[in-house]
Design a protein around this motif. Structure first.
Motif, PDB file in Angstrom:
ATOM      1  N   ASP A   1     -10.292   4.397   3.474  1.00  0.00           N
ATOM      2  CA  ASP A   1      -9.240   5.414   3.488  1.00  0.00           C
ATOM      3  C   ASP A   1      -9.795   6.831   3.329  1.00  0.00           C
ATOM      4  OD1 ASP A   1      -7.474   3.375   3.665  1.00  0.00           O
ATOM      5  OD2 ASP A   1      -6.959   3.341   1.535  1.00  0.00           O
ATOM      6  N   THR A   2     -11.102   6.958   3.094  1.00  0.00           N
ATOM      7  CA  THR A   2     -11.683   8.279   2.853  1.00  0.00           C
ATOM      8  C   THR A   2     -12.193   8.857   4.169  1.00  0.00           C
ATOM      9  OG1 THR A   2     -12.441   7.342   0.770  1.00  0.00           O
ATOM     10  CG2 THR A   2     -13.233   9.542   1.314  1.00  0.00           C
TER      11      THR A   2
ATOM     12  N   SER B   1       0.831  -1.203   0.000  1.00  0.00           N
ATOM     13  CA  SER B   1       0.000   0.000   0.000  1.00  0.00           C
ATOM     14  C   SER B   1       0.868   1.256   0.000  1.00  0.00           C
ATOM     15  CB  SER B   1      -0.892   0.008   1.240  1.00  0.00           C
ATOM     16  OG  SER B   1      -0.082   0.181   2.379  1.00  0.00           O
TER      17      SER B   1
ATOM     18  N   GLU C   1       0.722   3.731   1.891  1.00  0.00           N
ATOM     19  CA  GLU C   1       1.116   4.077   3.257  1.00  0.00           C
ATOM     20  C   GLU C   1       2.423   3.360   3.621  1.00  0.00           C
ATOM     21  OE1 GLU C   1      -2.102   3.258   5.949  1.00  0.00           O
ATOM     22  OE2 GLU C   1      -0.790   3.831   7.623  1.00  0.00           O
TER      23      GLU C   1
ATOM     24  N   LYS D   1     -10.817   7.061  -4.134  1.00  0.00           N
ATOM     25  CA  LYS D   1     -10.176   6.501  -2.948  1.00  0.00           C
ATOM     26  C   LYS D   1     -10.968   5.353  -2.352  1.00  0.00           C
ATOM     27  CE  LYS D   1      -7.257   9.032   0.133  1.00  0.00           C
ATOM     28  NZ  LYS D   1      -7.177  10.058   1.173  1.00  0.00           N
ATOM     29  N   GLU D   2     -10.276   4.413  -1.721  1.00  0.00           N
ATOM     30  CA  GLU D   2     -10.988   3.324  -1.072  1.00  0.00           C
ATOM     31  C   GLU D   2     -11.822   3.853   0.085  1.00  0.00           C
ATOM     32  OE1 GLU D   2      -8.908  -0.173  -0.019  1.00  0.00           O
ATOM     33  OE2 GLU D   2      -7.953  -0.388  -1.973  1.00  0.00           O
TER      34      GLU D   2
ATOM     35  N   GLU E   1     -12.293  -4.448  -0.534  1.00  0.00           N
ATOM     36  CA  GLU E   1     -11.686  -3.396   0.280  1.00  0.00           C
ATOM     37  C   GLU E   1     -12.161  -3.465   1.727  1.00  0.00           C
ATOM     38  OE1 GLU E   1     -11.690  -0.300  -3.506  1.00  0.00           O
ATOM     39  OE2 GLU E   1     -12.799   0.193  -1.700  1.00  0.00           O
TER      40      GLU E   1
END
Lengths: 447, 447
Positions: free
Chosen positions: A271-272, A64, A66, A267-268, B342
């Protein structure tokens, strides 16, 4: 697979690192990536450093953003430079787009002036364009090479290319003259000329074309790679199927979001942030809420009807919901068929005619079932039952026809058909349905 | 491209067939297929017969089932046999599944006993399983071959294989021992052994696995082909990326249909009959219509409230629509994130917590806007405005939380989350919303 990963985890916890190394290098990079993502940062770095360098670069590509950021800030400049050299150009561009500017600077330190110019050019392609998806690591051949020379050329240069399965034949000005697959090269006589066996009816895309069109070309022609040319027909890059699979998912997600009245976001979900999620949903909710007021105004106009027969109110939810559902069924099928290229603009009348017939069948069935239920089971007075069922029939027919027309209209107007989905159709059909309801009630009940 | 096709059409109409032949053989088979589909049957057959035999087989593969059937009944047995020999096994199976039994008999005439046994076996794999997608034309290698021998083997046998880019290393019992890409073969020293450079951490699927899982493996590992093994780990076939691209579209279409309360169907919209379309939609419409009656019953129970303040009715559509829209936004995002992998089951609490916070923001915004509008602009009495806005707030929060919980629950229960979409959420939220509305009204307005 799962079991073997657990064994490795066990070995890591027991700090038996020699054994870890022996086992892990036989793993698929995707599985290694999955494994080290779940570890503590110190362990991640430790395992990452154990890997042979080209495997490390492969693994890096699958973790990822990150974790990529964390690894970049923890490894030495030498190690970083090596990874950057090994990454394919399109993956490096993706990385640069996602990383914070501090990390970007760190990465760019290791590129020379020419590379930096190229990186800047690629970062400037519009988002979702063919240019933003392409990579520069392809095999180029010349027309007058023999098959044997071509294969030797691939053998010598192929190790850093994203694909060697499709090769591109260009002239001295880099103009694309033909393509030839490695399959054809391998299956041809070694002394034939590339120019004589290459394909000249080439499927290609332009740098500025939208990614959806690129994906459609892959689907139509069953491609595994496509060449990208600039305005002067010069070969500037290639796009490979693995990136297109992601594009197809992305485009579908966008349609799902639009059809649910959400501003699309790439965005996933997890993650939003909460504020972004709220913002993406608010605009459409407000528009639709205000539109629904018109429906309320219709009720106000017919207050006298409701006042004299309050029972009529009890059927409003059923009429509204059924209308909305019937309309969104049609809209969804039509929007999806447009997206898959199964319906063209010229089919508009055929689609409407089809939906009209479907709606008559569905309308008759639903009204009959409903009449049986409310007149015989619930003992609702005959004329009220009749009012409800006539309205139900008209609502279903109207909903289905509107559900088919609006997406087709959007296509004609070059808007995205996906916005003409359930929420909008529901709002439009609600108002019409109530108008019909009260008018029929006035007429049949003599109010 | 378009222009060249028009030229050909012109030539066909002028009956200049020699020129047509000269030009058309340089075309991409997909484009030729597109061209001849639009012609009269007699012209289609004429052009089809002009093509070199292997191009003809390629073109045949890209035309619609309808035209395939027509061509099969119009060409000679020799021509048909040739096409059948040239088709890849998976494409032939697809053809047999689609053709009427008369045509199937005609086709099977040209296969021998062994082939017919294999065809039967393939026709028996469950629909949507890996077995039903796979083909038998792959390259198999042995561990003790050198790279040079392997390449020569591919050169000798590859012409009839669906892909030569991934080769499969098997033992004498056909057990899969490793895979090696043509890329690795080409880039390795000619005298290395296949067994020493093949990958042993193989990604493979089983014949009975669902096509969605197969597609997910392709996405996760960026594959262009995957081996399919039987219960005894013997290699029985391979699946290539072009078929997986179709599967991804198919799975997405299925989700779109389920989310709009339609029984999924694989057929293209324009090819589906009116009765089938109606049947696919009716079941859910009836279920949802009957469920909506509960909402009606709530209104009946609170008839006294409506009787004393008829104005309350005017806000029912806005409350119902906004609740439905807010809920379907959440449901769509959650369903889509589950489909893309996800969100996992373990994220349930995180998702609910996120939706709760989003719903508070959205709820406050919508209620405020609505209060300003109805109290100040429409001069609705204060306590009625307050009732509407409190209900709106509660409805939005409830809708979003329910919209998140139901798909997660479906996943836990191993149901398809896609059925927990807009239509069902709307029906559930409507009832709850009206309950809140009338209870708040009773309390605030003292009815």
């Amino acid at each position: 697979m799962k079991k073997e990963l657990e064994e490795i985890l066990q070995l890591i916890h027991e700090k038996k690192f020699t054994e870890v190394r022996e086992k892990i290098i036989n793993f698929n990079p995707v599985n290694i990536a999955e494994l080290i993502e779940d570890l503590e940062l110190s362990e991640t770095i430790l395992i990452f450093r154990m890997l042979p360098k080209d495997l490390a670069a492969d693994v890096f590509n699958y973790i990822s953003n990150e974790s990529q950021g964390k690894i970049i800030s923890s490894i030495t400049s030498n190690e970083l430079q090596y990874i950057m050299d090994e990454l394919f150009f399109d993956d490096m561009i993706d990385l640069l787009e996602e990383m914070p500017s501090k990390v970007v600077k760190e990465i760019l330190k290791y590129s020379n002036v020419e590379e930096r110019k190229l990186i800047n050019e690629f970062l400037n392609y519009p988002e979702y364009s063919a240019g933003s998806l392409m990579t520069i690591e392809y095999v180029d051949l010349k027309k007058n090479m023999t098959v044997m020379q071509a294969i030797e050329h691939i053998k010598a240069t192929g190790v850093n290319k994203e694909t060697i399965y499709t090769c591109y034949v260009i002239d001295e000005k880099r103009k694309l003259e033909g393509i030839i697959s490695l399959r054809n090269l391998i299956l041809s006589d070694y002394d034939l000329k590339v120019g004589d066996i290459m394909e000249k009816d080439i499927v290609y895309v332009n740098t500025h074309q939208d990614q959806e069109e690129v994906a459609n070309a892959f689907k139509k022609y069953d491609l595994i790679a496509v060449p990208v040319v600039d305005m002067e027909d010069r070969l500037t890059g290639i796009i490979t199927i693995d990136d297109i699979v992601d594009v197809i998912d992305q485009e579908n997600t966008e349609d799902f979001q639009k059809m649910a009245a959400i501003s699309p976001s790439e965005k996933e979900y997890l993650d939003t942030g909460v504020w972004t999620l709220a913002k993406n949903r608010l605009m459409w909710l407000v528009i639709l809420m205000v539109s629904a007021t018109f429906t309320g105004n219709i009720i106000k106009k017919f207050e006298d009807v409701l006042q004299s027969v309050v029972l009529l109110t009890a059927f409003i939810p059923m009429l509204m919901d059924t209308g909305g559902n019937a309309g969104s069924q049609s809209a969804t099928l039509v929007i999806r068929s447009i997206a898959l290229g199964e319906i063209q603009g010229k089919d508009t009348l055929r689609v409407i005619w089809k939906e009209l017939r479907v709606s008559l069948i569905v309308g008759v069935c639903l009204s009959s079932i409903n009449f049986l239920r409310i007149y015989f089971l619930e003992k609702v007075p005959f004329y009220i039952s009749l009012t409800v069922c006539i309205t139900l029939f008209c609502t279903v027919v109207l909903a289905k026809v509107v559900g088919a027309i609006l997406p087709m209209l959007a296509k004609k107007l070059k808007l995205d058909p996906a916005i003409m989905a359930s929420p909008l159709i529901t709002t439009v059909v609600d108002a019409a349905s109530l108008m019909i309801y009260f008018s029929v009630a006035r007429f049949l009940l003599g109010i």
